[in-house]
Design an enzyme around this catalytic site. Structure first.
Site, PDB file in Angstrom:
ATOM      1  N   CYS A  56      38.849  50.850  27.836  1.00  0.00           N
ATOM      2  CA  CYS A  56      37.308  50.064  27.334  1.00  0.00           C
ATOM      3  C   CYS A  56      35.990  50.720  27.528  1.00  0.00           C
ATOM      4  CB  CYS A  56      37.935  48.520  27.435  1.00  0.00           C
ATOM      5  SG  CYS A  56      36.640  47.256  27.432  1.00  0.00           S
ATOM      6  N   CYS A  60      34.326  46.265  33.545  1.00  0.00           N
ATOM      7  CA  CYS A  60      34.614  45.077  35.150  1.00  0.00           C
ATOM      8  C   CYS A  60      35.398  45.703  36.255  1.00  0.00           C
ATOM      9  CB  CYS A  60      35.311  44.025  34.001  1.00  0.00           C
ATOM     10  SG  CYS A  60      34.564  43.720  32.293  1.00  0.00           S
ATOM     11  N   CYS A  63      39.611  45.602  36.576  1.00  0.00           N
ATOM     12  CA  CYS A  63      40.381  46.121  35.214  1.00  0.00           C
ATOM     13  C   CYS A  63      40.700  47.642  35.124  1.00  0.00           C
ATOM     14  CB  CYS A  63      39.367  45.664  34.051  1.00  0.00           C
ATOM     15  SG  CYS A  63      40.916  45.690  32.623  1.00  0.00           S
ATOM     16  N   CYS A 100      50.473  34.951  23.852  1.00  0.00           N
ATOM     17  CA  CYS A 100      49.016  35.490  23.825  1.00  0.00           C
ATOM     18  C   CYS A 100      49.076  36.755  24.325  1.00  0.00           C
ATOM     19  CB  CYS A 100      48.386  35.318  25.462  1.00  0.00           C
ATOM     20  SG  CYS A 100      49.216  33.456  26.064  1.00  0.00           S
ATOM     21  N   CYS A 131      47.482  33.212  21.496  1.00  0.00           N
ATOM     22  CA  CYS A 131      46.928  33.334  21.960  1.00  0.00           C
ATOM     23  C   CYS A 131      45.484  34.108  22.013  1.00  0.00           C
ATOM     24  CB  CYS A 131      46.831  32.620  23.707  1.00  0.00           C
ATOM     25  SG  CYS A 131      45.233  32.700  24.341  1.00  0.00           S
ATOM     26  N   CYS A 191      40.487  29.224  26.137  1.00  0.00           N
ATOM     27  CA  CYS A 191      41.226  29.345  27.239  1.00  0.00           C
ATOM     28  C   CYS A 191      40.104  29.699  28.099  1.00  0.00           C
ATOM     29  CB  CYS A 191      42.384  30.350  27.061  1.00  0.00           C
ATOM     30  SG  CYS A 191      43.038  30.980  28.126  1.00  0.00           S
ATOM     31  N   ARG A 269      45.902  27.266  34.583  1.00  0.00           N
ATOM     32  CA  ARG A 269      47.653  28.536  34.813  1.00  0.00           C
ATOM     33  C   ARG A 269      47.530  29.018  35.846  1.00  0.00           C
ATOM     34  NH1 ARG A 269      47.190  31.382  29.672  1.00  0.00           N
ATOM     35  NH2 ARG A 269      47.510  29.663  28.817  1.00  0.00           N
TER      36      ARG A 269
HETATM   37  N1  SAM Z   1      38.818  42.964  27.194  1.00  0.00           N
HETATM   38  C1  SAM Z   1      39.134  41.370  27.173  1.00  0.00           C
HETATM   39  C2  SAM Z   1      38.239  40.418  27.805  1.00  0.00           C
HETATM   40  O1  SAM Z   1      37.769  41.053  29.349  1.00  0.00           O
HETATM   41  O2  SAM Z   1      37.782  39.433  27.986  1.00  0.00           O
HETATM   42  C3  SAM Z   1      40.558  41.198  27.447  1.00  0.00           C
HETATM   43  C4  SAM Z   1      41.379  41.537  28.403  1.00  0.00           C
HETATM   44  S1  SAM Z   1      40.551  40.947  30.140  1.00  0.00           S
HETATM   45  C5  SAM Z   1      41.984  42.105  30.025  1.00  0.00           C
HETATM   46  C6  SAM Z   1      41.298  39.187  30.426  1.00  0.00           C
HETATM   47  C7  SAM Z   1      41.363  38.854  31.779  1.00  0.00           C
HETATM   48  O3  SAM Z   1      42.354  39.462  32.658  1.00  0.00           O
HETATM   49  C8  SAM Z   1      39.870  39.091  32.694  1.00  0.00           C
HETATM   50  O4  SAM Z   1      38.866  38.357  31.978  1.00  0.00           O
HETATM   51  C9  SAM Z   1      40.007  38.908  33.835  1.00  0.00           C
HETATM   52  O5  SAM Z   1      40.380  37.601  34.256  1.00  0.00           O
HETATM   53  C10 SAM Z   1      42.281  39.014  34.212  1.00  0.00           C
HETATM   54  N2  SAM Z   1      42.129  40.265  34.974  1.00  0.00           N
HETATM   55  C11 SAM Z   1      41.831  41.775  34.793  1.00  0.00           C
HETATM   56  N3  SAM Z   1      41.875  42.641  35.209  1.00  0.00           N
HETATM   57  C12 SAM Z   1      42.913  41.377  36.395  1.00  0.00           C
HETATM   58  C13 SAM Z   1      43.121  41.975  37.994  1.00  0.00           C
HETATM   59  N4  SAM Z   1      43.671  43.568  38.395  1.00  0.00           N
HETATM   60  N5  SAM Z   1      43.788  40.760  38.750  1.00  0.00           N
HETATM   61  C14 SAM Z   1      43.412  39.561  37.656  1.00  0.00           C
HETATM   62  N6  SAM Z   1      43.103  39.362  36.528  1.00  0.00           N
HETATM   63  C15 SAM Z   1      42.446  40.398  36.283  1.00  0.00           C
HETATM   64 FE1  SF4 Z   2      37.149  45.203  29.175  1.00  0.00          FE
HETATM   65 FE2  SF4 Z   2      38.986  45.138  30.950  1.00  0.00          FE
HETATM   66 FE3  SF4 Z   2      36.849  44.240  31.535  1.00  0.00          FE
HETATM   67 FE4  SF4 Z   2      38.140  43.043  28.996  1.00  0.00          FE
HETATM   68  S1  SF4 Z   2      38.836  42.983  31.126  1.00  0.00           S
HETATM   69  S2  SF4 Z   2      36.419  44.129  28.684  1.00  0.00           S
HETATM   70  S3  SF4 Z   2      39.685  45.378  28.842  1.00  0.00           S
HETATM   71  S4  SF4 Z   2      37.080  46.261  31.158  1.00  0.00           S
END
Ligand code: SAM
Ligand code: SF4
Ligand code: DTB
Length: 338
Positions: A56, A60, A63, A100, A131, A191, A269
């Site tokens: 991606c 973030c 992530c 989801c 979802c 959500c 949740r």
């Molecule tokens: N790429 C899309 C987005 O960011 O909207 C969808 C996938 S993203 C992995 C979905 C959510 O998972 C993120 O917004 C974040 O809140 C949560 N998330 C991701 N990595 C995480 C982590 N290491 N610990 C807790 N929550 C996490």
């Molecule tokens: Fe990409 Fe992860 Fe950020 Fe979602 S949370 S936009 S998958 S880097």
């Protein structure tokens, strides 16, 4: 019986004073609000599947799927429609109510949309709620998903507006709010929640709940994740260096309780992070009004508590799975109080 008003005019000061209540008072208030709108012993079971993993372009800090992370997660292409439907059938057999699906995209490309639409239609035809979480959406893409029958879209604001740029620099807080607006305009249930334990202050957690609780309409689902510290991510590595930075369990429970009080009708949740939470902390979260969890032994890339330990926990706490309902369309919950 208490009269619970669904409000969208919360001030930060009011939310801060909820956080500051004694824990017994906060839990009592949250549990009272909870049972006005939800059966307190029933918990919704949702299953997650990563339909497109890794690579991606967003940065973030939490992530594992960001190109910036050195987490060892392998990038894949979008799964075949039939493979996704097989996984959904399996989740349904295991008792899950909502399927989801997440994709590691900044936003879906228009060429991805036909397959996504086919997946939504296929999963819905099995009688499960659908979802998706695919990143930012244009109004046209949101309309296409609504047309396909998508029930929910997950798009987290993640934290308070002031802390956001410390976690993500490749998009703005307003970008998240714009996609939420596009979802609302398309008639898709929202959500939206966030992550606790990213090094933010309580004031940031107040700002986080404030953003969601003052949207024109509360999100129908509010995931509260505890950061899963993943090696090779900015935040995972930061936490490994400063173990005391991990969120205090009671502060996590307080966040769940405040979200429940401010958004009485939403499904709150208890999301990522359960695998490293004690049964007692999870029990406090259910008491504080959490009424939905992710089942199975995997989230998107990180481990989850697993069906066996959840079955044991539910038996111990006297909790049951929320009865399967017809997929809900937007407005139903709001009409219920009007
Ligand atoms: N790429 C899309 C987005 O960011 O909207 C969808 C996938 S993203 C992995 C979905 C959510 O998972 C993120 O917004 C974040 O809140 C949560 N998330 C991701 N990595 C995480 C982590 N290491 N610990 C807790 N929550 C996490
Ligand atoms: Fe990409 Fe992860 Fe950020 Fe979602 S949370 S936009 S998958 S880097
Ligand atoms: C959400 O708020 N939590 C889920 C779901 N929405 C998509 C994702 C949690 C991801 C946890 C880290 C991982 O599995 O990589």
């Amino acid at each position: 019986m208490i009269e619970v008003e669904v409000r969208t005019d919360w001030s930060r000061a009011e939310i801060a004073s909820l956080f500051a209540l004694s824990l017994p008072e906060l839990l009592f208030r949250a549990a009272s609000v909870h049972r006005e709108f939800h059966p307190p012993e029933q918990v919704q079971l949702c299953t997650l599947l990563s339909i497109k993993t890794g690579g991606c372009p967003e940065d973030c800090g939490y992530c594992s799927q960001s190109v910036n992370a050195d987490s060892g997660v392998e990038a894949t292409k979008l799964m075949e429609v039939q493979s996704v439907l097989q996984k959904a059938a399996h989740a349904k057999d295991a008792g899950s109510q909502r399927f989801c699906m997440g994709a590691a995209w900044r936003n879906p490309k228009d060429r991805d949309m036909p397959a996504i639409v086919e997946i939504v239609k296929g999963v819905r035809a099995m009688g499960m709620e659908t979802c998706m979480t695919l990143g930012m959406l244009t109004p046209k893409q949101a309309d296409m998903l609504a047309e396909a029958g998508l029930d929910y879209y997950n798009h987290n604001v993640d934290t308070g507006p002031e802390y956001y740029e410390r976690v993500i620099t490749t998009r703005k807080y307003q970008d998240r709010l714009d996609t939420i607006r596009n979802l609302r305009d398309a008639g898709i249930n929202v959500c939206s929640g966030g992550i606790v334990g990213m090094g933010e202050t309580r004031a940031d957690r107040v700002g986080f709940v404030h953003t969601l609780a003052t949207l024109e309409r509360h999100p129908e689902s509010v995931p509260v994740n505890a950061l899963v510290p993943i090696k090779g991510t900015v935040l995972g590595d930061m936490l490994a260096d400063t173990p005391l930075a991990r969120i205090d369990d009671i502060e996590f429970v307080r966040t769940v309780a405040v979200a429940r009080i401010c958004m009485p009708m939403s499904m709150v949740r208890l999301s990522a992070g359960r695998e490293s939470m004690s049964e007692a902390t999870q029990a406090l979260c259910f008491l504080a009004g959490a009424n939905s969890i992710f089942t199975g032994d995997k989230l998107l890339t990180a481990p989850n508590a697993g069906d066996d330990s959840d079955a044991a926990l539910f038996a111990k706490l006297g909790l049951t799975a929320l009865a399967q309902e017809e997929p809900m369309r937007v407005c139903k919950t709001i009409e219920a109080v009007e």
